[in-house]
Design an enzyme around this catalytic site. Structure first.
Site, PDB file in Angstrom:
ATOM      1  NE  ARG A  93      -2.341   0.748   3.659  1.00  0.00           N
ATOM      2  CZ  ARG A  93      -1.574   1.359   4.552  1.00  0.00           C
ATOM      3  NH1 ARG A  93      -1.115   2.583   4.316  1.00  0.00           N
ATOM      4  NH2 ARG A  93      -1.239   0.757   5.676  1.00  0.00           N
ATOM      5  CE1 TYR A 104     -17.287   9.090 -16.417  1.00  0.00           C
ATOM      6  CE2 TYR A 104     -16.030   9.380 -14.392  1.00  0.00           C
ATOM      7  CZ  TYR A 104     -16.806   8.587 -15.226  1.00  0.00           C
ATOM      8  OH  TYR A 104     -17.093   7.301 -14.852  1.00  0.00           O
ATOM      9  CG  ASP A 148      -9.589  14.407 -16.064  1.00  0.00           C
ATOM     10  OD1 ASP A 148      -8.868  13.840 -16.918  1.00  0.00           O
ATOM     11  OD2 ASP A 148     -10.561  13.849 -15.537  1.00  0.00           O
ATOM     12  CE  LYS A 194     -12.306   6.160 -19.385  1.00  0.00           C
ATOM     13  NZ  LYS A 194     -12.149   6.051 -17.927  1.00  0.00           N
TER      14      LYS A 194
END
Length: 385
Positions: free
Chosen positions: A47, A99, A171, A200
């Site tokens: 982590r 988005y 973004d 993407k």
């Protein structure tokens, strides 16, 4: 410094000094043994840090031109962690046409914790300035709006953020660092933070969910790194390796995808079923000239308006090569109806105001032959006339 295409091709190379492996190994481990009391290899628990994820993060730092990058389990995990930079009572100015998941995250999750957002037209820099309040902490904008592909004035927004001592978050999922590096917009201006849905274009094969954050200031990077570990929404080693693999062909894929997108956009403009095409690569698009001032490409996503719902249904049910699916940026072409998929969580009135009509269709073009894709669309158009 090597050209960007070279940095992409070399992403993660020779990060294993023990074996000299060209491909970064997948360190599929939760924890790491310590050499002795008080000693560490630099890795303690996945982590907090993992060698495969670090290879991806280091590659993205070099590609973006930042000081540090952080990999997350999804684009929304990345954005959620970034919003944890803010406190109860803080305010964000956000571009309309973002988005749908960004709206959902801000309005239905973080609003409950006292973080508010004002949405303004993406191309209206004056509206961003007017929306700034004493408690505003950041401006958040996408490099191309989704799904109508409007182009914000990023250098002007970067100057606005600097003049008002606000963070500027971009973004850049749609353009990627291959076509735009928002951390450096010229004249000393740039975003403070860049975020990607790496699911993407960066990973590029429709087989991975991932998010990336890159930062240009060391103090801010330290805060984001702390939150990455504290929140824990980190990218798993296998997915980090898949994203590294995708980066290696990013330049080749995007060049091919953009060529096809421009050809298909021009063809769509000639079709009687199509009322309007949204793509900044078209010379008559309102954002064409603006985007050229700070980016080197126009992307491989386009949207277009059809005459009615029946035409939309014929298209999505008639295409054979193009999959009717959410997402974008992969090697396979995808067709999406934003009103019922990516932006379904918005009210009908809000969608209509933003131009996300029931007859708007979004195409993400892959690496298939452009003529084959045009034939596929043309055949679907001709069905049941």
């Amino acid at each position: 410094m090597p050209q960007l295409a070279t940095l992409l091709a070399q992403a993660g190379r020779q990060t294993d000094p023990l074996t000299g492996a060209i491909s970064t190994p997948i360190y599929q481990t939760a924890t790491f043994a310590h050499p002795a009391v008080g000693e560490s290899t630099g890795f303690d628990y996945t982590r907090s840090a993992n060698p495969t994820r670090k290879a991806l993060e280091d590659a993205m730092t070099a590609i973006e031109g930042g000081v540090a990058s952080f990999a997350f389990a999804s684009g929304l995990a990345a954005l959620s962690t970034l919003i944890c930079l803010f406190n109860q009572g803080d305010h964000l100015v956000v571009a309309e046409g973002s988005y749908g998941g960004t709206y959902r995250l801000l309005d239905q999750v973080f609003a409950r914790f006292g973080i508010s957002a004002t949405y303004v037209p993406v191309t209206d820099t004056a509206a961003f300035a007017a929306a700034i309040r004493p408690n505003t902490r950041a401006l958040l904008v996408e490099s191309l709006s989704n799904p109508c592909l409007a182009v914000p004035d990023l250098p002007a927004l970067a100057q606005l953020a600097r003049d008002n001592d606000k963070l500027f978050i971009v973004d850049n999922t749609f353009l990627t660092p291959y076509w735009l590096r928002p951390l450096d917009l010229g004249d000393g201006l740039g975003a403070d933070i860049v975020v990607h849905s790496a699911s993407k274009f960066l990973a590029g094969h429709n087989d991975t969910i991932a998010g990336i954050v890159s930062v240009r200031d060391p103090a801010l990077a330290e805060r984001v790194g702390y939150l990455q570990n504290a929140v824990g929404a980190v990218l798993a080693p296998q997915d980090a390796w898949l994203t590294l693999r995708g980066l290696k062909t990013l330049a080749l894929r995007l060049d091919a995808q953009q060529r096809s997108t421009l050809a298909i956009a021009r063809w769509l403009q000639t079709q009687p079923q199509v009322k309007h095409v949204y793509y900044p690569g078209l010379e008559d698009d309102p954002g064409h000239a603006r985007l050229q001032t700070f980016a080197s490409g126009f992307g491989s996503v386009l949207s277009f308006e059809l005459a009615d719902n029946a035409a939309v249904a014929r298209l999505v049910e008639g295409v054979k090569l193009i999959a009717f699916a959410e997402s974008l940026g992969g090697v396979e072409s995808l067709i999406t109806i934003p009103a019922v998929q990516t932006h379904a969580n918005l009210s009908a009135e809000e969608r209509l105001r933003l131009g996300v009509t029931d007859t708007l269709v979004r195409l993400s073009l892959g690496i298939e032959n452009a003529d084959d894709l045009i034939t596929d669309i043309a055949t679907a158009f001709s069905l049941h006339k």
